[in-house]
Design an enzyme around this catalytic site. Structure first.
Site: not given
Ligand code: AMP
Length: 220
Positions: A14, A91, A125, A160, A171
């Site tokens: 993404k 999400r 990553r 990360r 996830r």
């Molecule tokens: P990402 O960088 O998009 O993979 O997000 C990292 C983490 O942030 C996820 O595993 C969630 O814990 C949290 N997170 C990001 N976006 C959301 C969302 N829209 N709803 C809930 N948790 C989120």
């Protein structure tokens, strides 16, 4: 003005797709909810404190916190004037429904990727600590080892905190549980298009423009 959602499992690309789109439409604002949450964590804000344990355990941050955070970001001037690519939101179906009360989305881009590729992407990553450019140990290393292509800073393989096998499993589970109703929701709105994750980096400008043209799709 374009209002786009990028949707796909963790590691589907993404962030990479967002940067490809922004190269062609430089005014569009990239909004990554994960990045905003991580910045809050780093800056030890009240939101960061509330979100910390969820992020580190690979769980979703509660809807009300994330929806409020996105509502605030979407109300800012840059987003209102130039549009956005939303990466990591919605999400859950509740987030999708709340979003439609705030703004009308033009396009929902669903990224397709295999389980094997996801693991490789997530576990390899890393990013530049200075400019945020994204790399992958296996699929997208910097041209010169240890030096960021984009800003020239020294970079190391620092993952990360949530990019580990345990957290990835969780996830992916959350994604599987929540994706179906979200995809159905946007399919019904006739704004869903598919993109193959492997092809993101080889798309021509013309193909990207065509992909994000504003047009209603036929009912499936
Ligand atoms: P990402 O960088 O998009 O993979 O997000 C990292 C983490 O942030 C996820 O595993 C969630 O814990 C949290 N997170 C990001 N976006 C959301 C969302 N829209 N709803 C809930 N948790 C989120």
């Amino acid at each position: 003005m374009k209002k786009i959602i990028l949707f796909g499992p963790p590691g589907s690309g993404k962030g990479t797709l967002a940067s490809v789109i922004i190269k062609i439409f430089p005014d569009i604002v990239h909004i990554s909810t994960g990045a905003i949450l991580r910045a809050n964590l780093k800056n030890e804000t009240p939101l960061g404190f509330k979100a910390k344990k969820y992020i580190e355990e690979g769980k979703l941050v509660p809807d009300d916190l994330v929806i409020e955070m996105v509502r605030k970001r979407l109300a800012q001037k840059d987003v209102k004037t130039c549009g956005f690519v939303l990466d990591g939101f919605p999400r859950t179906i509740k987030q999708a429904e709340s979003l439609s009360k705030i703004v009308d989305i033009d396009l929902f881009l669903l990224i397709k990727i295999s389980q094997y590729a996801i693991e490789k992407r997530i576990l390899g990553r890393f990013s530049c600590q200075i400019c945020g450019a994204i790399y992958n140990l296996y699929t997208l290393p910097p041209k010169v080892k240890g030096i960021c292509d984009k800003c020239g800073s020294k970079i190391e393989f620092i993952q990360r905190t949530d990019d580990n096998v345990q957290s990835l499993k969780k996830r992916l589970k959350h994604y599987e549980n929540n994706a179906k109703p979200i995809i159905k929701y946007y399919k019904k709105k006739r704004i869903l298009k598919y993109i193959n994750s492997e092809k993101i980096l080889s798309l021509s400008n013309k193909q990207i423009r065509k992909m994000i043209e504003k047009e209603k799709l036929p009912l499936l």
